[in-house]
Design a protein around this motif. Structure first.
Motif, PDB file in Angstrom:
ATOM      1  N   MET A   1     -23.789  37.930  48.391  1.00  0.00           N
ATOM      2  CA  MET A   1     -23.739  36.767  47.927  1.00  0.00           C
ATOM      3  C   MET A   1     -24.122  35.477  48.341  1.00  0.00           C
ATOM      4  O   MET A   1     -24.626  36.011  49.745  1.00  0.00           O
ATOM      5  N   ALA A   2     -24.361  34.619  47.887  1.00  0.00           N
ATOM      6  CA  ALA A   2     -25.776  33.239  48.003  1.00  0.00           C
ATOM      7  C   ALA A   2     -24.768  32.901  49.566  1.00  0.00           C
ATOM      8  O   ALA A   2     -24.370  32.238  49.251  1.00  0.00           O
ATOM      9  N   SER A   3     -25.674  32.040  50.336  1.00  0.00           N
ATOM     10  CA  SER A   3     -25.687  31.865  51.357  1.00  0.00           C
ATOM     11  C   SER A   3     -25.742  29.941  50.374  1.00  0.00           C
ATOM     12  O   SER A   3     -26.708  29.867  49.871  1.00  0.00           O
ATOM     13  N   SER A   4     -25.119  29.315  50.892  1.00  0.00           N
ATOM     14  CA  SER A   4     -24.920  27.526  51.883  1.00  0.00           C
ATOM     15  C   SER A   4     -26.048  27.497  51.920  1.00  0.00           C
ATOM     16  O   SER A   4     -26.805  28.137  53.293  1.00  0.00           O
ATOM     17  N   SER A   5     -26.647  26.093  52.112  1.00  0.00           N
ATOM     18  CA  SER A   5     -27.888  25.771  52.813  1.00  0.00           C
ATOM     19  C   SER A   5     -27.270  25.520  54.619  1.00  0.00           C
ATOM     20  O   SER A   5     -27.237  25.557  55.744  1.00  0.00           O
ATOM     21  N   THR A   6     -25.466  25.104  54.522  1.00  0.00           N
ATOM     22  CA  THR A   6     -25.219  24.936  56.036  1.00  0.00           C
ATOM     23  C   THR A   6     -25.052  26.435  56.908  1.00  0.00           C
ATOM     24  O   THR A   6     -25.527  26.435  58.456  1.00  0.00           O
ATOM     25  N   LEU A   7     -24.750  27.646  56.109  1.00  0.00           N
ATOM     26  CA  LEU A   7     -24.862  28.825  56.294  1.00  0.00           C
ATOM     27  C   LEU A   7     -25.692  28.966  56.726  1.00  0.00           C
ATOM     28  O   LEU A   7     -26.031  30.254  57.896  1.00  0.00           O
ATOM     29  N   THR A   8     -26.926  28.602  55.808  1.00  0.00           N
ATOM     30  CA  THR A   8     -28.502  29.348  56.071  1.00  0.00           C
ATOM     31  C   THR A   8     -28.992  28.883  57.594  1.00  0.00           C
ATOM     32  O   THR A   8     -29.596  29.368  58.437  1.00  0.00           O
ATOM     33  N   SER A   9     -29.096  27.796  57.332  1.00  0.00           N
ATOM     34  CA  SER A   9     -29.769  27.118  58.695  1.00  0.00           C
ATOM     35  C   SER A   9     -27.942  27.739  60.230  1.00  0.00           C
ATOM     36  O   SER A   9     -28.753  27.376  60.896  1.00  0.00           O
ATOM     37  N   THR A  10     -27.112  27.916  60.256  1.00  0.00           N
ATOM     38  CA  THR A  10     -26.854  28.375  61.362  1.00  0.00           C
ATOM     39  C   THR A  10     -27.566  29.499  62.029  1.00  0.00           C
ATOM     40  O   THR A  10     -27.369  30.003  62.712  1.00  0.00           O
ATOM     41  N   HIS A  11     -27.503  30.655  60.900  1.00  0.00           N
ATOM     42  CA  HIS A  11     -27.673  31.739  61.023  1.00  0.00           C
ATOM     43  C   HIS A  11     -29.578  32.142  60.906  1.00  0.00           C
ATOM     44  O   HIS A  11     -30.266  32.968  60.615  1.00  0.00           O
ATOM     45  N   LEU A  12     -30.017  30.987  60.923  1.00  0.00           N
ATOM     46  CA  LEU A  12     -31.469  30.555  60.965  1.00  0.00           C
ATOM     47  C   LEU A  12     -32.667  31.511  62.269  1.00  0.00           C
ATOM     48  O   LEU A  12     -33.508  32.467  61.069  1.00  0.00           O
ATOM     49  N   PRO A  13     -32.113  31.583  63.043  1.00  0.00           N
ATOM     50  CA  PRO A  13     -32.820  32.545  63.807  1.00  0.00           C
ATOM     51  C   PRO A  13     -33.151  34.141  63.603  1.00  0.00           C
ATOM     52  O   PRO A  13     -33.965  34.460  63.330  1.00  0.00           O
ATOM     53  N   ILE A  14     -32.149  34.503  62.582  1.00  0.00           N
ATOM     54  CA  ILE A  14     -31.408  36.251  61.972  1.00  0.00           C
ATOM     55  C   ILE A  14     -32.325  35.847  61.193  1.00  0.00           C
ATOM     56  O   ILE A  14     -33.473  37.060  60.914  1.00  0.00           O
ATOM     57  N   LEU A  15     -32.592  35.097  59.974  1.00  0.00           N
ATOM     58  CA  LEU A  15     -32.962  35.234  58.666  1.00  0.00           C
ATOM     59  C   LEU A  15     -34.316  34.940  58.559  1.00  0.00           C
ATOM     60  O   LEU A  15     -35.632  35.853  58.632  1.00  0.00           O
TER      61      LEU A  15
ATOM     62  N   ILE B   1     -34.132  34.967  49.206  1.00  0.00           N
ATOM     63  CA  ILE B   1     -33.235  34.584  48.661  1.00  0.00           C
ATOM     64  C   ILE B   1     -31.738  34.409  50.069  1.00  0.00           C
ATOM     65  O   ILE B   1     -31.879  35.789  50.130  1.00  0.00           O
ATOM     66  N   PRO B   2     -31.273  33.791  50.813  1.00  0.00           N
ATOM     67  CA  PRO B   2     -30.370  33.962  51.645  1.00  0.00           C
ATOM     68  C   PRO B   2     -28.764  34.797  51.053  1.00  0.00           C
ATOM     69  O   PRO B   2     -28.473  34.112  49.772  1.00  0.00           O
ATOM     70  N   GLY B   3     -28.186  35.768  52.203  1.00  0.00           N
ATOM     71  CA  GLY B   3     -26.891  36.174  51.407  1.00  0.00           C
ATOM     72  C   GLY B   3     -25.905  36.837  52.808  1.00  0.00           C
ATOM     73  O   GLY B   3     -25.974  36.882  54.130  1.00  0.00           O
ATOM     74  N   MET B   4     -25.111  37.238  52.585  1.00  0.00           N
ATOM     75  CA  MET B   4     -23.802  37.403  53.656  1.00  0.00           C
ATOM     76  C   MET B   4     -23.127  38.616  53.066  1.00  0.00           C
ATOM     77  O   MET B   4     -22.868  39.017  51.746  1.00  0.00           O
ATOM     78  N   LYS B   5     -23.811  39.601  54.038  1.00  0.00           N
ATOM     79  CA  LYS B   5     -22.478  41.035  53.734  1.00  0.00           C
ATOM     80  C   LYS B   5     -21.851  41.160  54.510  1.00  0.00           C
ATOM     81  O   LYS B   5     -21.613  40.655  55.547  1.00  0.00           O
ATOM     82  N   TRP B   6     -21.156  42.081  54.937  1.00  0.00           N
ATOM     83  CA  TRP B   6     -20.255  42.490  55.989  1.00  0.00           C
ATOM     84  C   TRP B   6     -21.032  43.022  57.318  1.00  0.00           C
ATOM     85  O   TRP B   6     -20.339  42.954  58.273  1.00  0.00           O
ATOM     86  N   SER B   7     -22.575  43.118  57.538  1.00  0.00           N
ATOM     87  CA  SER B   7     -23.245  43.387  58.421  1.00  0.00           C
ATOM     88  C   SER B   7     -23.606  42.318  58.868  1.00  0.00           C
ATOM     89  O   SER B   7     -23.894  42.291  59.918  1.00  0.00           O
ATOM     90  N   GLY B   8     -23.724  40.954  58.025  1.00  0.00           N
ATOM     91  CA  GLY B   8     -24.687  40.587  58.635  1.00  0.00           C
ATOM     92  C   GLY B   8     -25.231  39.524  58.073  1.00  0.00           C
ATOM     93  O   GLY B   8     -25.234  39.890  56.618  1.00  0.00           O
ATOM     94  N   PRO B   9     -26.247  38.021  57.658  1.00  0.00           N
ATOM     95  CA  PRO B   9     -26.624  37.950  57.122  1.00  0.00           C
ATOM     96  C   PRO B   9     -27.818  38.547  56.732  1.00  0.00           C
ATOM     97  O   PRO B   9     -28.120  39.505  56.778  1.00  0.00           O
ATOM     98  N   THR B  10     -28.357  37.945  55.276  1.00  0.00           N
ATOM     99  CA  THR B  10     -28.854  38.676  54.938  1.00  0.00           C
ATOM    100  C   THR B  10     -30.636  38.692  53.689  1.00  0.00           C
ATOM    101  O   THR B  10     -29.826  37.028  53.284  1.00  0.00           O
ATOM    102  N   LEU B  11     -31.685  38.577  53.851  1.00  0.00           N
ATOM    103  CA  LEU B  11     -32.057  37.869  52.802  1.00  0.00           C
ATOM    104  C   LEU B  11     -33.281  39.018  51.508  1.00  0.00           C
ATOM    105  O   LEU B  11     -33.212  40.502  51.750  1.00  0.00           O
TER     106      LEU B  11
END
Length: 656
Positions: free
Chosen positions: A1-15, A109-119
C-alpha cells in the motif's frame, strides 16, 4: 500500500537506509553519450521523431523538506531520538536518474506492510532524462535545438513544446527559460534560412543581404479552468485577490473548422521585442499559493509564434506553440482551497486528462489502420492544440513533452502519476503525409489554376445573371411600347465585364485553401480592392463576395463531411474483451417476450437462475448445454401460463 507524505516523513530514516542499500547494488548511471559542447547540427529529417518525451527533476531548495513536510510523532513505528522527538527532516531523493539518453527514471515509492515501511523501485522510460544537476541551457539544446523545432516552424510546420507535472515541480521555471531562449535564437535562425532560400531561388530580393523574409506575430493566451483570456490585453480592473480581470475569449471552430481565438496578435521583428512581450505576458499570469508552491501557476499559458514567409506568401504558415500547463494537484495539495479554486483545479485536471486521451488516440492511430477518434473537441486546451491532433492536417508537426517531477520521496506517489501520464506520449504518431490527391469537389486540393477557374466561373455566373436581368428590363419596356428587341446573344470571349480582377483576388501561388482560411470581411475587402470597373456597384460587389466565399465554405465543409464519412465506413469493428462469456440460449425466444418475462420476475429472475446454477454445480451436471436451457424453459413456461391466465380472466370479464 502506498504511503502518504506524512507517513513517509515519519519513517524517513528507515526509508533512507533501504534506499542506500538499493543504490549500492545499482550500476553507474549512464550520462549523455555526446557532451553538450560537442552537440552537432540536427540529424537528418528521417531520423527525427514526431514526439519526444523528456523527464526532468529539479534539485531540492534550501529548508524545503522541513518547511513543506511533517512527520507524525504518534504514528506506529515512528522513529524518535533519545528525547522522544522526531528526527529533523532531511532531504531524501524520490527519483534516481539511471540513464540520461535514452532516459530512465527510477521512482522510489514508499509503502507499508505488516513488517514495516517498504520501498518499491519502479522504472520509467523516455527519450531523455534530466537530473537535478542539468541546467536550462542544456535542456533547451537537447530538446528544442537538437530536434530542429525552430527550423520546423520556419519551414511551415507546427512545433509544440509542453511542460507538465505536479505543482511546484519546476514547469514554469523550465518553460520561461525555453521561451526566452527561443526569443534569443529564432531571429538569427530565420535570417540564416532566409538567405539560404533567396540563394536557392536566385531571387533578386531587396533583403537578399539580411535574409529578413519572415514575419512573426505573437499571441499569448491564458486558460484558467474553462475561461480563456488574452495575456497581452491591457486592463486596469482587478478582482478581490488582486488579479487582473480580462475579457473572456471564446474558443471555438470557425466556418471551415479552424480554431482561431480573437487574440491580440503582436508583430515582432527582433529578439528584444519578443523578450519584452514575453515578460509582459508572464507578469499578467494568474498565480496562487498552494501547499507545494507559494506562487503556483493556476492556469495553462500558451505562447504561439506564427511565422509567415513573405517570399512564399501563400505557403502554410508555421507555428511554434509553447505551453506551460497548470500544475496537477492531488486532494492533499488542494483540500484547503475555496470553492472557486477547487473548481479551477478540477477543470485543470480534466483538461490534462483529455490531453492524455488525445495523445493516446494519436498514438493508436499510428499503430492501426482505419478510423481512430481523437477527442480534441472535448476540451478548450486540446481545441487550441488542433494543429497537433487534427487527423486531416497536412502540415508536418513535432512535439516535445517535458514531464517534471518533484525530487522528494514524499511526492513520489504523485511523481509516478506524472511519469505514467507521459508514457503514452512516447509512441510516435504517423509521419506527415504528402499533398492530398486532387478532387474536383474538394477545394482543399485545388491548385492555383483550378482556383482561378472556379472564381472566374462564380463571377461570370453573377455577371451573366445581371446581364440577363438588364435585358429583361429592356424587353419589358420594349413590349410596353409595342416593340421587340433581339434575343440576348452569348457574350464573346473577353466581352463580359466581371467587374473585378481575379488575379488580385487570387494572386500567383494562392489557392482555394488560402482563401478558405480568410474571414468573410477579409475576402470582401480583397474583392473590393480588386474592383476594376463600374460593372458592379459597391453594394453589389459586397453581396457577390459574401455569396462566393459562402459557397467556398460550403464546398470545404461538404468535402470534410464526405471524407469523414468515408473514414468512418472504413473503420474496423471494435473487439471487446469480457470476463467470461454468458451461457448461450438454446432456444431463440422472442426478444420482446423474453424482456417481458424478466420484468415480470424482477429480482427473482436472477435469484432463480443463480439458484439453479448452484444446484447444477452441486449435482455435477452440464450447466450451459443442459440445465441452463431447461431453467429458461421453465421460467418462460410459467410466464406464458401467467399471461394465458390473465387473458382468460380478461375474456371472462368481457363476457359478463
Amino acid at each position: 500500500m502506498a504511503s502518504s507524505s506524512t507517513l513517509t516523513s515519519t519513517h524517513l530514516p528507515i526509508l533512507r537506509t533501504i534506499l542506500d542499500e538499493w543504490h549500492q547494488k545499482q550500476p553507474v548511471p549512464k550520462s549523455f553519450p555526446v557532451p553538450l559542447a560537442e552537440l552537432q547540427s540536427p540529424p537528418s529529417k528521417d531520423k527525427l521523431k514526431d514526439v519526444i518525451v523528456a523527464f526532468r527533476t529539479r534539485p531540492p531548495l534550501a529548508n524545503e523538506t522541513a518547511d513543506k513536510f511533517h512527520a507524525d510523532l504518534y504514528a506506529k513505528d515512528a522513529v524518535v531520538d533519545e528525547a522522544g522527538k522526531i528526527f529533523s527532516l532531511q532531504f531524501c531523493a524520490g527519483i534516481t536518474v539511471a540513464s540520461t539518453e535514452p532516459g530512465v527514471f527510477f521512482a522510489h515509492i514508499p509503502g507499508m506492510k505488516w513488517s514495516g515501511p517498504t520501498l518499491t523501485h519502479k522504472p520509467y522510460e523516455a527519450d531523455l532524462a534530466f537530473g537535478p544537476g542539468v541546467d536550462n541551457e542544456e535542456v533547451y539544446q537537447r530538446t528544442v535545438v537538437v530536434n530542429d523545432m525552430l527550423s520546423l516552424a520556419l519551414s511551415g510546420g507546427v512545433g509544440c513544446i509542453l511542460a507538465y507535472g505536479q505543482t511546484g515541480s519546476g514547469k514554469t521555471f523550465t518553460m520561461e527559460s525555453v521561451e526566452h531562449r527561443v526569443a534569443r535564437d529564432l531571429f538569427d535562425q530565420a535570417r540564416v534560412m532566409g538567405k539560404r532560400l533567396l540563394l536557392a531561388q536566385g531571387a533578386d530580393h531587396p533583403k537578399a543581404d539580411t535574409g529578413d523574409i519572415f514575419e512573426f506575430s505573437v499571441t499569448f493566451l491564458e486558460l484558467l479552468g474553462k475561461h480563456a483570456s488574452d495575456l497581452l490585453e491591457l486592463t486596469e480592473k482587478v478582482d478581490e485577490n488582486g488579479n487582473p480581470v480580462r475579457t473572456e475569449i471564446p474558443v471555438r471552430e470557425d466556418k471551415v473548422g479552424n480554431v482561431r481565438p480573437n487574440l491580440v496578435a503582436s508583430i515582432v521583428s527582433s529578439s528584444e521585442e519578443l523578450e519584452v512581450l514575453i515578460n509582459k505576458a508572464l507578469s499578467h499570469r494568474r498565480t496562487s499559493a498552494t501547499l507545494r508552491n507559494a506562487t503556483s501557476s493556476r492556469s495553462h499559458a500558451m505562447l504561439t509564434i506564427t511565422v509567415k514567409n513573405t517570399l512564399l506568401p501563400y505557403a502554410d504558415e508555421g507555428q511554434l506553440i509553447l505551453v506551460d500547463l497548470a500544475g496537477s494537484e492531488r486532494h492533499e495539495d488542494s483540500k484547503d482551497h475555496n470553492k472557486q479554486r477547487m473548481d479551477e483545479a478540477r477543470d485543470n485536471n480534466k483538461s490534462l486528462m483529455n490531453l492524455k486521451e488525445c495523445v493516446r488516440a494519436k498514438a493508436k492511430m499510428a499503430a492501426e489502420d482505419g478510423f481512430v477518434h481523437i477527442p480534441w473537441r472535448s476540451n478548450k486546451l486540446t481545441m487550441l492544440l488542433k494543429p497537433i491532433f487534427d487527423i486531416e492536417s497536412r502540415q508536418p508537426s513535432r512535439a516535445v513533452i517535458i514531464a517534471h517531477v518533484s525530487p522528494h520521496i514524499q511526492d513520489t506517489v504523485h511523481s509516478t502519476n506524472t511519469l505514467s501520464y507521459a508514457a503514452p506520449f512516447k509512441t510516435a504518431p504517423p509521419k506527415p503525409r504528402g499533398p492530398a490527391p486532387y478532387d474536383a469537389k474538394d477545394p482543399r486540393t485545388w491548385d492555383h489554376d483550378k482556383t482561378v477557374e472556379w472564381l472566374t466561373a462564380q463571377f461570370t455566373a453573377r455577371a451573366m445573371k445581371s446581364r440577363q436581368a438588364a435585358w429583361n428590363v429592356m424587353e419589358k419596356q420594349a413590349k410596353l411600347g409595342g416593340k421587340r428587341i433581339e434575343p440576348l446573344a452569348a457574350p464573346k470571349p473577353g466581352e463580359l465585364d466581371l467587374g473585378v480582377d481575379i488575379s488580385k483576388i487570387c494572386p500567383a501561388g494562392s489557392t482555394a485553401k488560402n482563401l478558405g482560411v480568410l474571414y468573410t470581411p477579409q475576402f470582401v475587402q480583397r474583392c473590393l480592392e480588386a474592383r476594376n470597373s463600374p460593372a458592379l456597384t459597391l453594394d453589389e460587389l459586397n453581396h457577390t463576395a459574401v455569396d462566393i466565399i459562402g459557397n467556398l465554405f460550403y464546398l470545404i465543409l461538404t468535402a470534410k463531411t464526405r471524407k469523414r464519412n468515408e473514414i468512418m465506413k472504413s473503420r474496423k469493428k471494435l473487439t471487446t474483451e469480457v470476463y467470461g462469456d454468458a451461457p448461450r440460449m438454446i432456444k431463440d425466444y422472442d426478444e420482446e417476450e423474453f424482456l417481458e418475462a424478466q420484468i415480470y420476475y424482477g429480482l427473482d429472475w436472477s435469484k432463480l437462475v443463480v439458484g439453479a446454477q448452484q444446484k447444477c454445480k452441486e449435482e455435477g451436471k452440464d450447466w450451459e448445454g443442459d440445465m441452463y436451457p431447461r431453467t429458461l424453459d421453465d421460467l418462460m413456461d410459467k410466464f406464458r401460463a401467467h399471461k394465458a391466465s390473465l387473458a382468460a380472466q380478461k375474456a371472462s370479464d368481457a363476457e359478463e
